[in-house]
Design a protein around this motif. Structure first.
Motif, PDB file in Angstrom:
ATOM      1  N   LYS A 111     -24.786   2.385   4.697  1.00 36.87           N
ATOM      2  CA  LYS A 111     -23.728   3.375   4.476  1.00 36.87           C
ATOM      3  C   LYS A 111     -22.815   3.023   3.312  1.00 36.87           C
ATOM      4  O   LYS A 111     -22.007   3.843   2.898  1.00 36.87           O
ATOM      5  N   ASN A 112     -22.922   1.778   2.823  1.00 37.21           N
ATOM      6  CA  ASN A 112     -22.039   1.376   1.731  1.00 37.21           C
ATOM      7  C   ASN A 112     -22.644   0.183   0.991  1.00 37.21           C
ATOM      8  O   ASN A 112     -23.668  -0.366   1.409  1.00 37.21           O
ATOM      9  N   ALA A 113     -21.996  -0.206  -0.081  1.00 39.91           N
ATOM     10  CA  ALA A 113     -22.507  -1.300  -0.919  1.00 39.91           C
ATOM     11  C   ALA A 113     -22.557  -2.618  -0.152  1.00 39.91           C
ATOM     12  O   ALA A 113     -23.486  -3.410  -0.338  1.00 39.91           O
ATOM     13  N   GLU A 114     -21.586  -2.860   0.725  1.00 37.17           N
ATOM     14  CA  GLU A 114     -21.567  -4.103   1.492  1.00 37.17           C
ATOM     15  C   GLU A 114     -22.809  -4.214   2.376  1.00 37.17           C
ATOM     16  O   GLU A 114     -23.382  -5.295   2.524  1.00 37.17           O
ATOM     17  N   GLN A 115     -23.223  -3.105   2.969  1.00 33.03           N
ATOM     18  CA  GLN A 115     -24.421  -3.130   3.814  1.00 33.03           C
ATOM     19  C   GLN A 115     -25.681  -3.369   2.990  1.00 33.03           C
ATOM     20  O   GLN A 115     -26.607  -4.034   3.449  1.00 33.03           O
ATOM     21  N   ILE A 116     -25.719  -2.856   1.790  1.00 31.70           N
ATOM     22  CA  ILE A 116     -26.868  -3.109   0.906  1.00 31.70           C
ATOM     23  C   ILE A 116     -26.925  -4.592   0.546  1.00 31.70           C
ATOM     24  O   ILE A 116     -27.990  -5.220   0.616  1.00 31.70           O
ATOM     25  N   ILE A 117     -25.783  -5.157   0.208  1.00 29.72           N
ATOM     26  CA  ILE A 117     -25.728  -6.581  -0.147  1.00 29.72           C
ATOM     27  C   ILE A 117     -26.140  -7.437   1.048  1.00 29.72           C
ATOM     28  O   ILE A 117     -26.926  -8.385   0.913  1.00 29.72           O
TER      29      ILE A 117
END
Length: 135
Positions: A111-117
Motif C-alpha cells: 500500500k505504500n513505499a515502506e511496504q515495498i521496501i
C-alpha cells in the motif's frame, strides 16, 4: 491428458489463493497437480491471514476461509521464523516463495513505499527450504 494446462506467451499464471508463477509459456502435464494444489491450500496468503494470526491468534482468523489446520500450523511457523531471523510477518511469508522447487512469486499488493521496501528486504534474509517444511 485431462490435467494438461498450457498458457502460451504469458508472463504470469494465476493460481488459487492469490498465487502466481512467473513463466514464459507454461506447459504442464499435471502430473503433480494434487501436490502443488495442496501446497497452495496449505500456504494461502490472501486477506492477510498470517498478519491477522500474528496480531490476534486463532480468534482473529477463526472465521477466515483460510483458517485450515495447515495454515494454522504454518502461522505458528511464521511466528517462529520472525523470531529466528528477526523478520517481519511479511518477510517470513514472502520468504516461502523463494524456497520452492519451481519459480513462483506472490501476488503481493503493498500500500505504500515502506511496504515495498520491507518486501524487498525479504531476499536479504537467509531463509531455508527446511524453514517451511512440516515437522
Amino acid at each position: 491428458m485431462k490435467n494438461r494446462i498450457s498458457i502460451p506467451d504469458t508472463d504470469l499464471a494465476f493460481h488459487p489463493l492469490g498465487f502466481g508463477t512467473v513463466n514464459a509459456g507454461l506447459s504442464w502435464d499435471g502430473a503433480d497437480a494434487d501436490r502443488i494444489f495442496d501446497a497452495f491450500l496449505d500456504m494461502g496468503v490472501c486477506s492477510g491471514f498470517f498478519h491477522k494470526y500474528a496480531a490476534g491468534g486463532v480468534d482473529a482468523v477463526k472465521t477466515s476461509p483460510y483458517c485450515t489446520e495447515g495454515n494454522l500450523k504454518m502461522a505458528e511457523r511464521v511466528k517462529m521464523l520472525c523470531e529466528k531471523y528477526n523478520a517481519t510477518v511479511t518477510q517470513a511469508v514472502l520468504g516461502f516463495f523463494g524456497q520452492q522447487d519451481f519459480d513462483c512469486a506472490p501476488l503481493y499488493g503493498p500500500k505504500n513505499a515502506e511496504q515495498i521496501i520491507e518486501a524487498m528486504k525479504t531476499w536479504d534474509i537467509p531463509f531455508k527450504k527446511e524453514d517451511y517444511m512440516a515437522e
